[in-house]
Motif scaffolding. Structure first.
Motif, mmCIF file in Angstrom:
data_model
loop_
_atom_site.group_PDB
_atom_site.id
_atom_site.type_symbol
_atom_site.label_atom_id
_atom_site.label_comp_id
_atom_site.label_asym_id
_atom_site.label_seq_id
_atom_site.Cartn_x
_atom_site.Cartn_y
_atom_site.Cartn_z
ATOM 1 N N GLU A 176 0.850 -1.192 0.000
ATOM 2 C CA GLU A 176 0.000 0.000 0.000
ATOM 3 C C GLU A 176 0.880 1.235 0.000
ATOM 4 O OE1 GLU A 176 -2.551 -0.068 3.359
ATOM 5 O OE2 GLU A 176 -3.828 -1.674 2.571
ATOM 6 N N PRO A 177 0.437 2.299 -0.666
ATOM 7 C CA PRO A 177 1.215 3.541 -0.607
ATOM 8 C C PRO A 177 1.242 4.107 0.816
ATOM 9 C CG PRO A 177 -0.709 3.775 -2.066
ATOM 10 C CD PRO A 177 -0.781 2.417 -1.452
ATOM 11 N N ILE A 178 2.273 4.889 1.107
ATOM 12 C CA ILE A 178 2.365 5.512 2.436
ATOM 13 C C ILE A 178 1.413 6.695 2.492
ATOM 14 C CG2 ILE A 178 3.892 6.762 4.015
ATOM 15 C CD1 ILE A 178 6.216 5.083 2.903
ATOM 16 N N ASN A 179 0.525 6.697 3.513
ATOM 17 C CA ASN A 179 -0.425 7.801 3.696
ATOM 18 C C ASN A 179 0.261 8.895 4.518
ATOM 19 O OD1 ASN A 179 -2.470 9.575 4.552
ATOM 20 N ND2 ASN A 179 -4.011 7.963 4.282
ATOM 21 N N LEU A 180 0.603 9.999 3.857
ATOM 22 C CA LEU A 180 1.360 11.066 4.518
ATOM 23 C C LEU A 180 0.521 11.802 5.549
ATOM 24 C CD1 LEU A 180 3.208 12.381 1.341
ATOM 25 C CD2 LEU A 180 4.126 10.879 3.111
ATOM 26 N N ARG A 181 -0.777 11.870 5.332
ATOM 27 C CA ARG A 181 -1.659 12.537 6.300
ATOM 28 C C ARG A 181 -1.586 11.833 7.663
ATOM 29 N NH1 ARG A 181 -7.608 14.738 6.182
ATOM 30 N NH2 ARG A 181 -8.544 13.730 7.971
ATOM 31 N N GLY A 223 -11.341 27.159 10.911
ATOM 32 C CA GLY A 223 -11.654 26.280 12.033
ATOM 33 C C GLY A 223 -10.549 25.281 12.309
ATOM 34 N N PRO A 224 -10.740 24.459 13.351
ATOM 35 C CA PRO A 224 -9.721 23.458 13.694
ATOM 36 C C PRO A 224 -9.796 22.238 12.764
ATOM 37 C CG PRO A 224 -11.527 23.368 15.265
ATOM 38 C CD PRO A 224 -11.843 24.493 14.329
ATOM 39 N N HIS A 225 -8.632 21.725 12.409
ATOM 40 C CA HIS A 225 -8.568 20.524 11.555
ATOM 41 C C HIS A 225 -9.107 19.329 12.342
ATOM 42 C CE1 HIS A 225 -6.958 17.369 8.997
ATOM 43 N NE2 HIS A 225 -6.586 18.286 8.112
ATOM 44 N N PRO A 226 -9.942 18.510 11.725
ATOM 45 C CA PRO A 226 -10.550 17.403 12.471
ATOM 46 C C PRO A 226 -9.593 16.259 12.788
ATOM 47 C CG PRO A 226 -11.249 17.367 10.177
ATOM 48 C CD PRO A 226 -10.477 18.630 10.360
ATOM 49 N N ALA A 227 -8.484 16.152 12.060
ATOM 50 C CA ALA A 227 -7.603 14.995 12.264
ATOM 51 C C ALA A 227 -6.226 15.379 12.799
ATOM 52 C CB ALA A 227 -7.433 14.238 10.948
ATOM 53 N N TRP A 228 -5.782 16.577 12.546
ATOM 54 C CA TRP A 228 -4.455 17.005 13.005
ATOM 55 C C TRP A 228 -4.613 17.730 14.344
ATOM 56 C CZ3 TRP A 228 -2.470 19.126 7.660
ATOM 57 C CH2 TRP A 228 -2.094 18.026 6.861
ATOM 58 N N GLN A 229 -4.227 17.050 15.411
ATOM 59 C CA GLN A 229 -4.516 17.537 16.759
ATOM 60 C C GLN A 229 -3.265 18.041 17.471
ATOM 61 O OE1 GLN A 229 -6.298 13.971 18.361
ATOM 62 N NE2 GLN A 229 -8.346 14.644 17.779
ATOM 63 N N LEU A 230 -3.502 18.974 18.392
ATOM 64 C CA LEU A 230 -2.416 19.597 19.152
ATOM 65 C C LEU A 230 -2.541 19.198 20.619
ATOM 66 C CD1 LEU A 230 -2.885 23.074 17.469
ATOM 67 C CD2 LEU A 230 -0.968 21.509 17.074
ATOM 68 N N PRO A 231 -1.748 18.236 21.082
ATOM 69 C CA PRO A 231 -1.916 17.753 22.454
ATOM 70 C C PRO A 231 -1.717 18.844 23.506
ATOM 71 C CG PRO A 231 0.081 16.846 21.432
ATOM 72 C CD PRO A 231 -0.702 17.513 20.358
ATOM 73 N N ASN A 232 -0.826 19.803 23.235
ATOM 74 C CA ASN A 232 -0.585 20.867 24.217
ATOM 75 C C ASN A 232 -1.702 21.899 24.262
ATOM 76 O OD1 ASN A 232 1.832 19.637 24.776
ATOM 77 N ND2 ASN A 232 3.046 21.010 23.486
ATOM 78 N N LEU A 233 -2.685 21.710 23.401
ATOM 79 C CA LEU A 233 -3.838 22.614 23.399
ATOM 80 C C LEU A 233 -5.108 21.773 23.566
ATOM 81 C CD1 LEU A 233 -3.699 25.701 23.093
ATOM 82 C CD2 LEU A 233 -4.351 25.442 20.700
#
Lengths: 418, 63
Positions: A168-173, A346-356
């Motif tokens: 499978e190709p590498i999913n960069l997301r 708005g905030p991205h649904p998949a890219w999360q910021l743990p410190n926030l």
């Protein structure tokens, strides 16, 4: 009146940005895969620019690239060729590509081929050369050319073979989402993303049956460059943002890029038009022996990272970067990200910021909010020496100039409220 | 609250305006919160006009 529903347009644009699935398909010579690319044209970072207007590192990179391509033997011959009008220049973005710093792309240079599986479009970016004296920072001596040839002849075939060998190709997301949780903002810090990428690639790479010398060189190169993933993140960001272009009425930004003289932005509802303003100088930290007087103005397509909500926009996830680029402490990093939340859709649904508290990365820069608040997009960046041939001298933070957004707003009103 | 209370009770002040107003009160030991406010578009009349024009489009489009 009643011509356009801006809110709905921006919701659609945001949906396109946040649902992209960038997959790494291959590594191919740029000349094979970039469509409709004239043979007499070298590509560069940022909006279009004429030779006479280019900064010294950009000119130096082009002269080096002419020697790399075997089109001339000396810089003197290269200058003559350019002055005769035998070489033309165009922005990477026009051909679905991006490149860091000077961003030079020529036909023999291998590029990552990234496909956005959600929308079917492809984007391209050259392979990161490492640090120090490299073409993207305007260096162009024989060591730079030799490294580029090694990338073309040894590294690229090995990477391409390994990528194709995977089932499978590498999913960069997915890698980018994981790396955000591990402290990368994907512009000035890519150590986690690079490690994750290599973990995914290495089993297939060692099965390429390279001779031991080549395998050693390839693994030394890959594991010795913490910023290797930057160019993959850039290709992913470009693949994600291109389908967001051309949503009628949308006020969201789909590209930010600099050519060392001008900073340019594109806006979804205004198609591929560039809105430009003079570029600023980064503020940051310098390598020993260098200072602000050595710095070239801001340059590179890498602001595509911030356009997709990473880099300076995700500063809170990466306090070491805030320190590295001279942007202060943890609280300053938090302030940068919260500021960017004020000018985005708005905030991205998949890219999360743990410190926030796992809030999503601030995504979808809105030109209306930038002009109204005066809050300018923040970009983490490398700093090139202002003279060609010298390379990188530091890293810092730069703000996008307000003028781009004011011009875009005026064009928007001219188009939609006429 | 009567006007008399202003001079007899503890005050908590919200400052809308120049930061210097808040600093003066702070030096006197008065609890003060400054509102982070700037004029839209830095007060640039041309940009304010453009923003208003876009806002008109938006409200029309939402109908």
């Amino acid at each position: 009146m009643g011509r356009i529903d801006i809110r709905a347009a921006n919701v659609e644009c945001f949906r396109r940005i946040t649902t992209g699935q960038p997959l790494l398909l291959d590594v191919r010579p740029a000349g094979e895969v970039l469509a409709n690319w004239p043979a007499d044209t070298f590509l560069h970072a940022g909006p279009p620019i004429a030779w006479d207007q280019m900064c010294s590192p950009l000119q130096g990179a082009i002269l080096g690239a002419l020697r790399y391509e075997g089109m001339v033997q000396t810089d003197h011959e290269g200058l003559e060729m350019i002055q005769r009008g035998c070489l033309r220049f165009g922005p990477n973005h026009r051909f679905g590509a991006v490149g860091p710093m000077t961003g030079i792309t020529t036909p023999s240079m291998p590029v990552f081929v990234v496909e956005n599986a959600t929308f079917g479009n492809r984007a391209y970016c050259t392979i990161n050369e490492g640090i120090g004296k490299v073409m993207r920072f305007g260096a162009n001596d024989e060591t730079v050319i030799e490294r580029l040839r090694w990338i073309e002849r040894t590294l690229a075939p090995a990477l391409g073979g390994a990528i194709l060998e995977r089932v499978e190709p590498i999913n960069l997301r997915v890698i980018m989402a994981q790396a955000l949780l591990m402290g990368d903002e994907m512009h000035q810090r890519n150590v986690a993303a690079t490690s994750l990428f290599l973990r995914a690639l290495m089993p297939a790479l060692v099965r390429q049956r390279l001779d031991p010398k080549a395998l050693g060189e390839v693994t030394d190169f890959l594991t010795g460059n913490d910023q290797f993933f930057l160019n993959l993140a850039m290709a992913a960001a470009k693949a994600i943002l291109d389908p967001a272009t051309g949503v009628p009425g949308s006020t969201l930004v789909t590209a930010m890029a600099r050519n060392g003289s001008e900073f340019g932005i594109r806006v979804s509802g205004l198609d591929d038009h560039w809105f430009t303003a003079p570029v600023g100088n980064p503020e940051g930290l310098y390598f020993p022996g260098y200072g602000p007087e050595d710095a070239n103005p801001d340059i590179g397509d890498s602001a595509i990272i911030e356009t997709t909500g990473l880099g300076g926009f995700a500063m809170i996830t990466s306090p070491p970067v805030a320190r590295f680029v001279g942007a202060g402490n943890l609280e300053d990093a938090r302030r940068f990200t919260l500021e960017m939340s004020e000018i985005t859709e708005g905030p991205h649904p998949a890219w999360q910021l743990p410190n926030l508290d796992y809030q999503g990365t601030p995504t979808g820069i809105d030109i209306r909010k930038v002009v109204e608040t005066g809050i300018l997009p923040v970009i983490n960046t490398g700093i090139a020496h202002r003279q060609a041939g010298m390379g990188q001298v530091g890293a810092g933070v730069v703000r996008a100039p307000l003028g781009c957004f004011e011009k875009a707003l005026a064009a928007y009103v001219a188009r939609y409220a006429a | 609250m009567s006007p008399h209370d202003l001079f007899t009770g503890a005050l908590t002040v919200i400052n809308v305006g120049l930061e210097a107003f808040a600093e003066t009160l702070d030096r006197e030991g008065v609890a003060v919160v400054s509102l982070d406010w700037h004029p839209p578009a830095g007060g640039n009349p041309e940009m304010i006009r453009l923003l208003e024009r876009v806002q008109e489009l938006e409200s029309d489009g939402a109908d």
